[in-house]
Design an enzyme around this catalytic site. Structure first.
Site, PDB file in Angstrom:
ATOM      1  N   CYS A   1      -8.976 -49.369  71.023  1.00  0.00           N
ATOM      2  CA  CYS A   1     -10.388 -49.634  71.316  1.00  0.00           C
ATOM      3  C   CYS A   1     -11.217 -49.680  70.033  1.00  0.00           C
ATOM      4  O   CYS A   1     -12.193 -50.420  69.931  1.00  0.00           O
ATOM      5  CB  CYS A   1     -10.946 -48.591  72.274  1.00  0.00           C
TER       6      CYS A   1
ATOM      7  N   HIS B   1     -13.344 -42.576  72.766  1.00  0.00           N
ATOM      8  CA  HIS B   1     -13.246 -43.999  73.111  1.00  0.00           C
ATOM      9  C   HIS B   1     -14.328 -44.789  72.389  1.00  0.00           C
ATOM     10  O   HIS B   1     -15.480 -44.341  72.293  1.00  0.00           O
ATOM     11  CB  HIS B   1     -13.399 -44.156  74.621  1.00  0.00           C
TER      12      HIS B   1
ATOM     13  N   ASN C   1     -17.066 -52.697  77.514  1.00  0.00           N
ATOM     14  CA  ASN C   1     -15.807 -51.965  77.407  1.00  0.00           C
ATOM     15  C   ASN C   1     -14.662 -52.922  77.074  1.00  0.00           C
ATOM     16  O   ASN C   1     -14.869 -54.138  76.981  1.00  0.00           O
ATOM     17  CB  ASN C   1     -15.536 -51.217  78.716  1.00  0.00           C
TER      18      ASN C   1
END
Length: 332
Positions: free
Chosen positions: A137, A278, A299
């Site tokens: 990520c 994250h 996301n």
């Protein structure tokens, strides 16, 4: 034995609540492409996944029946274990506070803030991407703002390579599919003459041998001019930065309910005051029903997660630490 006990306990609870409807499990598997071959292990995998699914189903029903500002629902994560869910994250511990403080930057242009701002449908944002079961990520979080700024300046869009960072960035905070940090990723790109085009260096979802060629001009899709942190825990500074720089990279704390978000403004208290895990990109902000302020957040779990790949997270209260490590990047 432990998994079997969990499974039996789950079935007992489901039997009491009358929620063990096999038709919902079968429909879930069909919609999400799940297929557990009972002939291979006598049905153990099927039974385990089914038990996890119905536990999540009970949690989803309980949450949605309450008075909450966001709703949750089933998706591809509904029958995964906690260990399996963790691989969809991927930020390491942030750099030292000293480094963070030394790079703090406030926007230069102090303009009046609009009530809402949203780059979500901008030509300069590519379709939602998916990191898969690779803790990358951080690479996606680094690349998206760079793509946007390059597009805004050049007036043409070029999709850049996350795989280059996964394969080639060996900074002390970056470990391919085992996590990394977006600001040190930008530092890496400045030392190797830029970011490759995704067309020439496509995403694989696993770490491989570095194939980037800094001397090959045709391979470079964008270069990093400057980067830095926005003032920490200052929502107004982030709003100003969104106007000036475009989408911002940041880190958040993901907890259980986040995986199943569908709609509304996410404000789960369970994610507060915990380490970030994250990386995401803030692409705008707004106000819901004239009651609750929120960030529009992009996301990296595909378009079939959340609100077509996006989530609204409560703004102004550092929800899930979203306002702790915001950062910008400038291309050239």
């Amino acid at each position: 034995m432990k998994l079997l006990l969990v499974f039996l306990a789950s079935l007992f609870v489901l039997g009491i609540n009358g929620q063990g409807d096999d038709s919902r499990w079968k429909e879930y598997k069909r919609l999400n492409g799940k297929n557990y071959n009972e002939k291979l292990d006598g049905g153990k995998q099927e039974n385990l996944r089914k038990a996890i699914f119905f536990q999540r189903d009970a949690n989803i029903r309980k949450h949605n029946s309450g008075n909450h500002s966001f709703q949750i629902g089933h998706n591809k994560f509904s029958d995964l274990t906690g260990k399996e869910l963790a691989v969809f994250l991927g930020t390491t511990s942030p750099p030292s506070p000293k480094l963070h403080k030394s790079m703090t930057v406030l926007p230069k242009r102090q303009t009046r803030l609009p009530t809402t701002l949203n780059y979500r449908n901008s030509f300069c944002l590519p379709p939602i991407k998916a990191q898969g079961s690779c803790g990358s990520c951080w690479a996606f979080t680094a690349i998206t703002p760079l793509e946007f700024d390059r597009c805004r300046k050049k007036r043409s869009f070029s999709v850049l390579s996350e795989q280059q960072l996964v394969d080639c960035d060996t900074n002390s905070t970056n470990y391919g599919c085992n996590g990394g940090w977006y600001v040190t990723a930008w530092s890496h790109l400045t030392t190797v003459n830029g970011s490759a085009s995704e067309f020439l260096y496509p995403y694989k979802g696993s770490k491989g041998k570095c194939k980037y060629c800094p001397e090959c001009k045709s391979m470079v899709g964008a270069r990093v001019s400057s980067y830095g942190y926005i003032q920490s825990k200052n929502a107004t500074a982030m709003q100003l930065a969104l106007q000036e720089y475009g989408p911002l990279a940041t880190a958040i704390t993901v907890v259980g309910s986040f995986y199943y978000y569908t709609v509304g403004v996410y404000d789960d208290e369970a994610c507060d005051n915990l380490p970030v895990n994250h990386g995401v990109v803030v692409v705008g902000y707004g106000r819901y029903n004239d009651i609750i302020d929120y960030w529009v957040v992009r996301n990296t779990w595909g378009e079939n997660w959340g609100d077509q790949g996006y989530i609204n997270i409560q703004r102004g209260v550092n929800k899930c630490s979203i306002e702790t490590y915001p950062a910008f990047v400038v291309s050239y």
